[in-house]
Design an enzyme around this catalytic site. Structure first.
Site, PDB file in Angstrom:
ATOM      1  N   ASP A 151      33.929  45.861  25.670  1.00  0.00           N
ATOM      2  CA  ASP A 151      35.284  45.698  25.550  1.00  0.00           C
ATOM      3  C   ASP A 151      35.531  44.029  25.329  1.00  0.00           C
ATOM      4  O   ASP A 151      35.207  43.386  26.294  1.00  0.00           O
ATOM      5  CB  ASP A 151      35.740  46.053  26.990  1.00  0.00           C
ATOM      6  CG  ASP A 151      35.970  47.397  27.060  1.00  0.00           C
ATOM      7  OD1 ASP A 151      35.283  48.236  26.451  1.00  0.00           O
ATOM      8  OD2 ASP A 151      36.869  47.822  28.084  1.00  0.00           O
ATOM      9  N   LYS A 214      43.070  48.002  23.589  1.00  0.00           N
ATOM     10  CA  LYS A 214      43.230  48.016  24.909  1.00  0.00           C
ATOM     11  C   LYS A 214      44.227  47.049  25.304  1.00  0.00           C
ATOM     12  O   LYS A 214      44.205  45.990  24.708  1.00  0.00           O
ATOM     13  CB  LYS A 214      41.946  47.825  25.744  1.00  0.00           C
ATOM     14  CG  LYS A 214      41.975  47.750  27.090  1.00  0.00           C
ATOM     15  CD  LYS A 214      40.281  47.368  27.657  1.00  0.00           C
ATOM     16  CE  LYS A 214      40.346  47.133  29.006  1.00  0.00           C
ATOM     17  NZ  LYS A 214      38.802  46.880  29.495  1.00  0.00           N
ATOM     18  N   LYS A 250      43.613  52.273  24.978  1.00  0.00           N
ATOM     19  CA  LYS A 250      43.014  52.341  26.338  1.00  0.00           C
ATOM     20  C   LYS A 250      44.070  51.490  27.060  1.00  0.00           C
ATOM     21  O   LYS A 250      43.896  50.183  26.827  1.00  0.00           O
ATOM     22  CB  LYS A 250      41.736  51.565  26.521  1.00  0.00           C
ATOM     23  CG  LYS A 250      41.030  51.534  27.850  1.00  0.00           C
ATOM     24  CD  LYS A 250      39.741  51.077  27.908  1.00  0.00           C
ATOM     25  CE  LYS A 250      39.235  50.715  29.187  1.00  0.00           C
ATOM     26  NZ  LYS A 250      38.032  50.254  29.370  1.00  0.00           N
TER      27      LYS A 250
END
Length: 314
Positions: A151, A214, A250
């Site tokens: 991430d 995300k 996400k």
């Protein structure tokens, strides 16, 4: 799929209708969600999409181990057995930790004979303000230690000053050092200023090779909100219609209740369709959400709510 800088003209021309986004967000929040056995089924679906996360300054090998065990058995076995779901292999989608804790997570999951993926935040999380070489080295270290999902955080300065080509270059470099690992790109939407910046950052991140986009690090004052999500998922849809390539989504930060998880699933189904209702294309970044989902499942099975000591903590 590789893009050239000329393709960034698509980005520069993008605009977002703020009022339309806010109106759609109100509709999503006002949706009635499923009840009884249908709600229980959707909640189990939500469990399988959670990236169970610990990103605290006091993380130790022991609480990472506890997180991994909870991720491997996220809902009490007797509750699953009552629902005839005990043999369906229900786990969370992944565990997510800091780079220095990746080796601990890999060791715990291996000892438990679990194939659950380990995700690691990287690239100067949460601010992304460290030198580029340091951020690239952090990704390499996490991958070497066994992380199969990374991430990353974007450099918000580049987005806020409109340096989209430079942002594309940075994310592209992160993509290369990730190798086989999946890359989720955190936009930190609470620090991007406008919906148009969020949309443009989403496009650039996807063009540079992100497997997921995300919303947030969970450390900003504004995290995953429905209006921002609508902007991002419509960027995903536009990108898919233009390229044929599916990118995951996400939301993360501030998602704490089972009710919220259900709304996120409804949003994904309505905006992107059933393909985005699986862990391969949808994740929920959360640390405390699982506890409330398990509590609601306990209520569905027994008819009463569990005391907190009756459910194992993550």
């Amino acid at each position: 799929m590789l893009f050239s800088f000329s393709d960034l003209e698509w980005v520069s021309k993008a605009r977002v209708n703020t009022q339309a986004v806010l109106k759609r967000a109100q509709q999503v929040q006002g949706r009635k969600v499923a009840k009884k056995q249908w709600q229980a089924a959707w909640l189990l679906k939500a469990v399988t999409c959670i990236d169970l996360t610990t990103l605290s300054g006091d993380d130790t090998p022991s609480n990472v181990h506890r997180l991994c065990m909870k991720a491997s058995q996220p809902v009490r076995r007797d509750l699953l057995k009552n629902m005839d779901m005990h043999d369906k292999g229900i786990t969370t989608a992944a565990v997510c930790v800091y780079p220095s804790r990746v080796a601990d997570a890999v060791k715990s999951l291996k000892a438990a004979n679990s194939s659950l993926p380990v995700a690691s935040v990287a690239t100067g999380f949460p601010a992304g303000q460290t030198p580029l070489k340091t951020r690239l080295d952090e990704v390499r270290m996490a991958v070497q230690d066994g992380a199969t999902e990374i991430d990353i955080v974007i450099n918000r300065t580049l987005a806020l000053t409109g340096q989209w080509a430079a942002l594309y270059d940075e994310v592209r470099q992160f993509r290369e050092v990730c190798g086989e690992a999946h890359m989720k790109t955190i936009l930190a939407v609470g620090e991007l200023g406008t919906f148009t910046n969020v949309y443009k950052a989403s496009l650039v991140s996807m063009m540079a090779g992100s497997d997921f986009i995300k919303t947030s690090t969970g450390k900003e004052s504004v995290n995953a909100t429905y209006p921002v999500a609508i902007v991002m998922v419509r960027a995903i849809r536009d990108y898919y219609l233009r390229t044929g390539h599916k990118v995951g989504f996400k939301p993360a930060g501030g998602i704490r209740t089972a009710q919220e998880a259900l709304v996120w699933l409804v949003l994904m189904k309505e905006e992107l369709g059933d393909d985005w209702l699986t862990p391969t294309l949808f994740r929920l970044g959360a640390s405390s959400l699982l506890a409330d989902i398990e509590r609601q499942i306990y209520h569905y099975v027994t008819g009463c709510y569990a005391a907190y000591y009756e459910l194992p903590m993550a």
